[in-house]
Motif scaffolding. Structure first.
Motif: not given
Length: 92
Positions: A15-21, A68-71
């Motif tokens: 469930x965690x998808x690392x996203x490079x912002x 979609x969630x964001x941490x």
């Protein structure tokens, strides 16, 4: 999604998808996260919109998802404490 602007120990949980912002400016070789500068994106606006560039990327590019969630990369949610990240230092 886990929004990060640099390489950081990420959870090894479903469930965690690392996203490079801000990947348009923050990408460095060796960072293997989903980049927010692929597909439809506003990655270059990251200095003004911070982690919201990841939310925009998800809205425009993720298909067939119910939610979609964001941490933030330093503020992760876990089932219980104390917790450990794979190959990471202890966080308390």
């Amino acid at each position: 999604m886990v929004a990060a602007h640099k390489k950081f120990p990420m959870p090894d949980k479903k469930g965690y998808l690392p996203v490079l912002v801000g990947a348009a400016k923050n990408y460095k070789p060796g960072i293997e996260y989903q980049r927010d500068d692929e597909g439809k994106n506003i990655s270059a606006k990251n200095p003004n919109y911070n982690e919201l560039t990841a939310v925009y990327w998800a809205w425009k590019n993720l298909k067939n998802v119910d939610a979609v969630g964001l941490v933030h990369y330093r503020r992760l949610f876990f089932d219980s404490k104390p917790y450990k990240l794979n190959n990471a230092i202890d966080i308390e």
